[in-house]
Scaffold this motif. Sequence first.
Motif, short mmCIF file in Angstrom:
data_model
loop_
_atom_site.label_atom_id
_atom_site.label_comp_id
_atom_site.label_asym_id
_atom_site.label_seq_id
_atom_site.Cartn_x
_atom_site.Cartn_y
_atom_site.Cartn_z
N VAL A 116 83.11 107.52 16.37
CA VAL A 116 82.72 107.98 17.73
C VAL A 116 81.25 107.84 17.71
O VAL A 116 80.48 108.60 16.84
CB VAL A 116 82.99 109.50 18.03
N ARG B 233 78.08 104.87 22.26
CA ARG B 233 78.70 104.45 23.73
C ARG B 233 80.06 105.39 23.92
O ARG B 233 80.31 105.48 25.16
CB ARG B 233 79.39 103.05 23.19
N GLU B 234 80.77 105.86 22.98
CA GLU B 234 81.95 106.58 23.29
C GLU B 234 81.39 107.80 23.87
O GLU B 234 82.04 108.43 25.08
CB GLU B 234 82.55 107.06 21.93
N THR C 99 80.10 107.24 27.52
CA THR C 99 81.08 106.93 28.55
C THR C 99 82.03 108.35 28.85
O THR C 99 82.13 108.82 29.90
CB THR C 99 82.12 105.94 27.77
N ALA D 80 84.47 101.71 25.92
CA ALA D 80 84.27 102.36 24.72
C ALA D 80 85.62 103.25 24.46
O ALA D 80 85.94 103.86 23.43
CB ALA D 80 83.06 103.05 24.89
N LEU D 81 86.30 103.72 25.50
CA LEU D 81 87.53 104.50 25.62
C LEU D 81 88.54 103.78 26.61
O LEU D 81 88.73 103.82 27.65
CB LEU D 81 87.15 105.88 26.25
#
Length: 297
Positions: free
Chosen positions: A116, A119-120, A123, A149-150
């Motif tokens: 993680v 970006r995660e 987002t 990202a997700l």
Amino acid sequence: MGALPSPEYFAAYFGARSGTLKTGDHWSDWGIVWPPAFKNRRERPFAEFCERYDEIELWFDRSPEDQLQLIWLLDYLGSCPALLEKLRLRLVPSDFLDVSIERLGTSTSYIPLVDVGARELATARMAWQAYCAPTPEASADLLHKDLSALPMLRPTLVDLLAELPSPLTGLGATELRFLELIARGFTLTNALFHLRSLRGTRIFGEFESGWLLQGLAHGPKPAVAGLDDELRTIDRENLRDRHAAYLRSRLSLTEFGKAVLAHQEDFSRYNPIDRWWGGTHLTNDRLWRYGAALTKP
């Protein structure tokens, strides 16, 4: 269906256990089985509980409920720098949920474990803030952004936005699907609530679906007939009696319901609308609608 909890509620949820919290209002209430050694640790704030471990795995599937919980949790964990390097994420396919606990050890190799990172977290924060906003505009705008990202988040947003009232009928996707199924002869609530593959919508569980159905059946100009009348007076928290009333019901469409289903009438013109979509309070005066695009009230 109801308003989102307050920031104070979320802070208490992740904080140290307080004697004033009800069951379900603290993160530790949701452990499946807590070994005796964890008894005292459960009283701690969530971040403090996690700090002692070298790696923290987050398991979430593609259901809207899971995806909303994921962006909420990542938004919170983004403010816990001591935990960020330990976070890992597994996005679980739906068929994996049928795997027994005993087989988990041999099955996890099929589910990628990813770090993680920035970006995660970015987002998740963007999506959670959009969902909590007082209008759905930011959530609709997310469909035009990079959400890779997700990767399970975009379908959830599509499903959520479909539950906003339609420009043609004033109903969300699940409400309209109820009318379609009743028109095709599905007169029992079990089929409407539990046959999700038939229903084709994923947002609401049984009792939330029941509240939607009650809105269709017990308003000033009902679209549905045959819903047990006792539901008008049974408390929403009385799940046992509500369930029994649903089972007693035999549903059919009214003439008005048939007109709504044919897109000849707008349900919201004749019936009160008062529910929440994330942080957006939907009322007849503030009825954000979503079809090909989002329409302001």
